[in-house]
Design an enzyme around this catalytic site. Structure first.
Site, PDB file in Angstrom:
ATOM      1  CG  HIS A  37      -1.832  -1.073   1.401  1.00 39.58           C
ATOM      2  ND1 HIS A  37      -1.699  -2.045   2.355  1.00 39.58           N
ATOM      3  CD2 HIS A  37      -2.975  -1.369   0.722  1.00 39.58           C
ATOM      4  CE1 HIS A  37      -2.711  -2.896   2.273  1.00 39.58           C
ATOM      5  NE2 HIS A  37      -3.492  -2.520   1.280  1.00 39.58           N
ATOM      6  CB  VAL A  75       5.490  -4.556  -2.746  1.00 38.14           C
ATOM      7  CG1 VAL A  75       6.659  -4.451  -1.766  1.00 38.14           C
ATOM      8  CG2 VAL A  75       5.297  -3.243  -3.496  1.00 38.14           C
TER       9      VAL A  75
END
Ligand code: PAF
Length: 286
Positions: free
Chosen positions: A34, A173
């Site tokens: 995020h 990620v």
């Protein structure tokens, strides 16, 4: 950083923000994935708005709505450090007041993969994202490639409903051992956490086969399946080798860009992951 709850507070705060405004929609319990979206928004926009809302309508009846991890205080601390301007954390009644009855349904692209395993999921996602776009009126909105089909569904909805904004999809990620970051990783016990690298191992094996010249989609699905089946704590829900634009399963040979993806239960935790293959370094739209 300002934090608001209601739509009217959000609208008033939004009016004071310099443009362009970047929106990062989240369900909270923020991790580095995020924060990467927030940093991309911070670097490209004059103002950054983050929404935090665990959207009940995108969870199925047997899914983890009640146990979904939440920690608003920690999320706000992280977002403050990233220089976010405005956080919108509405209550469910604000988004879905009594009598709510309007839904956004994206068709073909929402049907396969996650759509076939989680009926109603993308109707919930598209509806809430449309509401977030309407309320925040961002010039750009940021999503992660980990939810590849979600990104495709939102792009389609944005086009079809003429939302005047740009959708930006940022790369997955990963933890150092390859596990894609996800709020649901917190459900894993230490043995399951180790076993969870199987998704990355399986996708890597298929990509390796592709790089060695394998072009039969079936063969790549088989390579992925075999790696998952060799992990005792993992239970495969689906593997896919699909056209990266339409998300239709490829039968026969791969010619353009393909999305390798899967959903796997590790213990009781359902994890998803994907790799793009073919022209992956300059793939428009991903
Ligand atoms: O990806 C998510 O966290 C959610 O699906 C989203 C886009 C915030 C909608 O609830």
């Amino acid at each position: 950083m300002e934090t608001v709850k209601t739509i009217s507070e959000l609208r008033a705060a939004r009016l004071r923000l310099p443009q362009p405004v970047g929106l990062v929609p989240t369900m909270g319990y923020l991790h580095e994935g995020h924060l990467t979206l927030v940093r991309a928004a911070r670097s490209e926009c004059a103002s950054v708005v983050v929404s935090i809302f665990v959207n009940p309508t995108q969870f199925g009846p047997a899914e983890d709505l009640n146990s979904y991890p939440r920690d608003l205080r920690r999320d706000l601390q992280l977002l403050e450090k990233e220089g976010v301007d405005l956080v919108w954390a509405p209550e469910a009644e604000e988004m879905y007041p009594p009598g709510f009855q309007t839904w956004v349904t994206v068709e073909e692209i929402a049907r396969p993969l996650e759509g076939s395993m989680r009926p109603g999921h993308f109707r919930g996602v598209a509806t809430v994202v449309a509401k977030l776009f309407n309320a925040v009126q961002p010039q750009r909105a940021y999503f992660g490639q980990k939810d590849a089909q979600q990104a495709a569904v939102i792009r389609q909805m944005t086009r079809d409903l003429n939302f005047n904004l740009e959708i930006i999809v940022c790369p997955i990620v990963r933890e150092p051992d390859g596990l894609a970051m996800s709020s649901r990783n917190t459900y894993l016990n230490p043995q399951e956490r180790q076993a969870a690298t199987v998704l990355y191992r399986s996708l890597s094996a298929a990509r390796q086969a592709y790089q060695s010249g394998e072009r039969e989609a079936d063969r790549l699905r088989q390579v992925m399946t075999e790696v998952i089946q060799n992990e005792p704590l993992a239970r495969l829900q689906y593997v896919s080798c699909a056209d990266a634009d339409t998300l239709q399963e490829i039968t026969g040979r791969i010619s353009g860009r393909a999305l390798l993806s899967m959903a796997v239960f590790v213990g009781k935790t359902r994890l998803i992951d994907n790799f793009l293959i073919g022209e992956e370094n300059h793939a428009p739209g991903y």
